[in-house]
Design a protein around this motif. Structure first.
Motif, PDB file in Angstrom:
ATOM      1  N   SER A 156       0.720  -1.131   0.068  1.00 37.39           N
ATOM      2  CA  SER A 156      -0.043   0.144   0.154  1.00 37.39           C
ATOM      3  C   SER A 156       0.902   1.176  -0.116  1.00 37.39           C
ATOM      4  CB  SER A 156      -0.989  -0.114   1.242  1.00 37.39           C
ATOM      5  OG  SER A 156      -1.683   1.131   1.211  1.00 37.39           O
ATOM      6  N   PRO A 157       1.655   1.541  -1.278  1.00 35.64           N
ATOM      7  CA  PRO A 157       2.548   2.722  -1.171  1.00 35.64           C
ATOM      8  C   PRO A 157       2.105   4.134  -1.242  1.00 35.64           C
ATOM      9  CG  PRO A 157       2.056   1.496  -3.346  1.00 35.64           C
ATOM     10  CD  PRO A 157       1.525   0.850  -2.304  1.00 35.64           C
ATOM     11  N   VAL A 158       0.952   4.224  -1.752  1.00 37.01           N
ATOM     12  CA  VAL A 158       0.381   5.352  -1.718  1.00 37.01           C
ATOM     13  C   VAL A 158      -0.604   5.800  -0.322  1.00 37.01           C
ATOM     14  CG1 VAL A 158      -0.920   7.004  -3.112  1.00 37.01           C
ATOM     15  CG2 VAL A 158       0.465   5.605  -4.301  1.00 37.01           C
ATOM     16  N   MET A 159      -0.170   6.833   0.133  1.00 37.47           N
ATOM     17  CA  MET A 159      -0.909   7.242   1.499  1.00 37.47           C
ATOM     18  C   MET A 159      -2.252   8.068   0.898  1.00 37.47           C
ATOM     19  SD  MET A 159      -0.792   7.271   4.691  1.00 37.47           S
ATOM     20  CE  MET A 159      -2.644   7.655   5.128  1.00 37.47           C
ATOM     21  N   ASN A 160      -3.349   7.047   1.228  1.00 36.06           N
ATOM     22  CA  ASN A 160      -4.473   7.713   0.646  1.00 36.06           C
ATOM     23  C   ASN A 160      -5.836   7.450   1.599  1.00 36.06           C
ATOM     24  OD1 ASN A 160      -5.074   5.304   0.038  1.00 36.06           O
ATOM     25  ND2 ASN A 160      -5.034   5.243  -2.334  1.00 36.06           N
ATOM     26  N   SER A 161      -5.519   6.814   2.500  1.00 41.94           N
ATOM     27  CA  SER A 161      -6.722   6.513   3.780  1.00 41.94           C
ATOM     28  C   SER A 161      -6.975   7.535   4.420  1.00 41.94           C
ATOM     29  CB  SER A 161      -6.087   5.349   4.538  1.00 41.94           C
ATOM     30  OG  SER A 161      -6.761   4.785   5.588  1.00 41.94           O
ATOM     31  N   THR A 162      -8.260   7.628   5.038  1.00 39.46           N
ATOM     32  CA  THR A 162      -8.733   8.684   6.129  1.00 39.46           C
ATOM     33  C   THR A 162      -8.707   7.937   7.286  1.00 39.46           C
ATOM     34  OG1 THR A 162     -11.017   8.227   5.240  1.00 39.46           O
ATOM     35  CG2 THR A 162      -9.478  10.195   4.326  1.00 39.46           C
ATOM     36  N   ASN A 163      -8.507   6.515   7.531  1.00 38.97           N
ATOM     37  CA  ASN A 163      -8.775   5.690   8.482  1.00 38.97           C
ATOM     38  C   ASN A 163      -8.080   6.298   9.743  1.00 38.97           C
ATOM     39  OD1 ASN A 163      -8.168   3.411  10.482  1.00 38.97           O
ATOM     40  ND2 ASN A 163      -9.494   2.609   9.043  1.00 38.97           N
ATOM     41  N   VAL A 200      11.220   2.277  14.084  1.00 39.19           N
ATOM     42  CA  VAL A 200      10.012   2.672  13.748  1.00 39.19           C
ATOM     43  C   VAL A 200       9.986   3.852  12.945  1.00 39.19           C
ATOM     44  CG1 VAL A 200       7.431   2.719  14.585  1.00 39.19           C
ATOM     45  CG2 VAL A 200       9.339   1.357  15.680  1.00 39.19           C
ATOM     46  N   ARG A 201       9.256   3.998  11.892  1.00 38.34           N
ATOM     47  CA  ARG A 201       9.224   5.163  10.974  1.00 38.34           C
ATOM     48  C   ARG A 201       7.959   5.373   9.982  1.00 38.34           C
ATOM     49  NH1 ARG A 201      14.711   4.574   7.485  1.00 38.34           N
ATOM     50  NH2 ARG A 201      15.404   3.880   9.546  1.00 38.34           N
ATOM     51  N   LYS A 202       7.941   6.359   9.431  1.00 38.56           N
ATOM     52  CA  LYS A 202       6.989   6.806   8.623  1.00 38.56           C
ATOM     53  C   LYS A 202       7.618   6.706   7.107  1.00 38.56           C
ATOM     54  CE  LYS A 202       4.779  10.117  11.638  1.00 38.56           C
ATOM     55  NZ  LYS A 202       6.161  10.186  12.462  1.00 38.56           N
ATOM     56  N   GLN A 203       7.161   5.836   6.171  1.00 37.16           N
ATOM     57  CA  GLN A 203       7.913   5.680   4.645  1.00 37.16           C
ATOM     58  C   GLN A 203       6.991   6.246   3.864  1.00 37.16           C
ATOM     59  OE1 GLN A 203       8.746   1.381   4.399  1.00 37.16           O
ATOM     60  NE2 GLN A 203      10.850   1.815   5.056  1.00 37.16           N
ATOM     61  N   ARG A 204       5.837   6.327   3.752  1.00 41.34           N
ATOM     62  CA  ARG A 204       4.988   6.931   2.648  1.00 41.34           C
ATOM     63  C   ARG A 204       4.961   8.243   2.810  1.00 41.34           C
ATOM     64  NH1 ARG A 204      -0.523   3.162   3.531  1.00 41.34           N
ATOM     65  NH2 ARG A 204       0.215   3.797   5.809  1.00 41.34           N
ATOM     66  N   GLU A 205       4.788   9.028   1.749  1.00 39.25           N
ATOM     67  CA  GLU A 205       4.659  10.222   1.566  1.00 39.25           C
ATOM     68  C   GLU A 205       3.477  10.769   2.262  1.00 39.25           C
ATOM     69  OE1 GLU A 205       4.908  13.953  -1.888  1.00 39.25           O
ATOM     70  OE2 GLU A 205       5.460  11.899  -2.125  1.00 39.25           O
ATOM     71  N   GLY A 206       3.496  11.828   3.082  1.00 47.71           N
ATOM     72  CA  GLY A 206       2.059  12.215   3.638  1.00 47.71           C
ATOM     73  C   GLY A 206       1.638  11.432   4.881  1.00 47.71           C
TER      74      GLY A 206
END
Length: 351
Positions: A156-163, A200-206
């Motif tokens: 799920s490489p693209v950050m597009n969730s509003t969860n 522990v990190r944030k890899q996806r843009e946004g």
């Protein structure tokens, strides 16, 4: 006649509708009687007999309700569990228990003060692959374990969730969400480690919440357990790999209960929890001087066993399997792993 415990469910989102309601209604002795839904009445389509209420206080103030299940977003767990305990109810709460160990300690103390049961829904102890690992270890088929890797990957490489799980609040993110399952399994199989090292990190843009973790648990000088998750894994990797002094066990795939529940399946129906042969784990080991290589049939999982145990414990017939202290320890190790990641160093475990 069996004692019946009346159950109230807070929340009918993914966790409440997919995991808790179907599993609870599969356990004799538990009766789902009320659901808190603030903006709909979706639960009535599947459970027409339930009472849908808009306010959690309707559950707290109902003297006929014995057990309340909290399936709200993680950052709010503490408040709902506290208020339910203060109302004199037994409580099951979705994992993670709370965002902090200090909050978990407060709830454990309150439950004891109120004389009520609190447990955390670590349902992955009832996955077939975990049960199979547990049996392999109990029989010593791999010898002394030296290294193991538990993974929960996806693409799920693209950050597009509003969860809500993708939000920045403490208690969100993949490590609290999925990592706590792997951590709970490791702790129940191997005990409390001596030290932890976290990345522990944030890899996806946004991304606002962490979406990647690589955490290592150290046990003495010889054993280490690696827990990993990434949203950039398109080609399946093994979910479990264990290496011991006698051999190796490798397992792909995930327990079939969750996809079956998502499809609307009901636990305790024929062949529930059975895994297809193509997903059985591979064992390469030595037994009695013989080199043995082949597959191990996955033990059938059953999430209903979690709630069956909670029921039996409340009525005084069984010890509680998922103790709140165990769930609290997992949260504390998450805190230490996050600190390790920030500081770039291995930390001793201080519970």
């Amino acid at each position: 006649m069996n004692q019946v415990l009346r159950v109230g469910l807070i929340g009918y989102g993914f966790a409440g509708s997919v995991f808790h309601a179907p599993v609870v209604t599969a356990v004799p002795g538990l009766e789902l009687v009320a659901v808190v839904e603030r903006r709909s009445e979706k639960s009535k389509a599947r459970y027409p007999g339930v009472n849908v209420v808009k306010d959690v206080r309707d559950l707290y103030e109902d003297p006929s309700i014995d057990l309340i299940i909290v399936t709200t977003p993680s950052p709010g767990h503490f408040t709902f569990v506290r208020d339910a305990l203060l109302a004199g109810k037994h409580v099951v709460v979705e994992k993670p228990f709370t965002p902090t160990a200090a909050e978990a300690d407060e709830l454990i103390a309150l439950a004891k003060q109120q004389g009520k049961v609190v447990s955390v829904f670590h349902n992955r102890r009832y996955d077939g692959d975990y049960l199979t690992l547990k049996e392999l270890l109990s029989q010593g088929l791999l010898g002394d374990i030296r290294e193991a890797t538990f993974r929960w990957d996806g693409f799920s490489p693209v950050m597009n969730s509003t969860n809500w799980r993708e939000g920045a609040e403490l208690g969100n993110g993949v490590f609290y969400d999925l990592g706590v399952h792997l951590l709970d399994q490791a702790l129940t199989l191997f005990g409390i480690p001596d030290a932890v090292s976290g990345d522990v990190r944030k890899q996806r843009e946004g991304a606002e919440a962490d979406d990647y973790f690589d955490v290592t648990l150290f046990y003495g000088e010889r054993l280490k357990i690696n827990l990993r998750s990434s949203r950039f894994v398109r080609e399946a990797t093994p979910r479990y790999v264990l290496h011991g002094t006698k051999g190796t066990f490798t397992k792909y795939g995930v327990d079939p209960q969750e996809p079956a529940l998502i499809r609307g399946g009901q636990p305790n129906t024929p062949r529930w929890g059975e895994e297809p042969r193509e997903l059985w784990g591979k064992l390469n080991t030595s037994i009695g001087g013989l080199h043995v290589e082949g597959v191990v049939e996955t033990i059938t999982g059953s999430y209903a066993d979690y709630y069956r145990n909670v029921y039996e414990h409340i009525i005084g017939q069984a010890e509680l399997n998922v103790k709140p202290e165990e769930a609290r320890n997992a949260v504390r190790i998450i805190e230490l792993a996050l600190q390790s990641s920030e500081e770039g160093r291995k930390l001793p475990i201080k519970l």
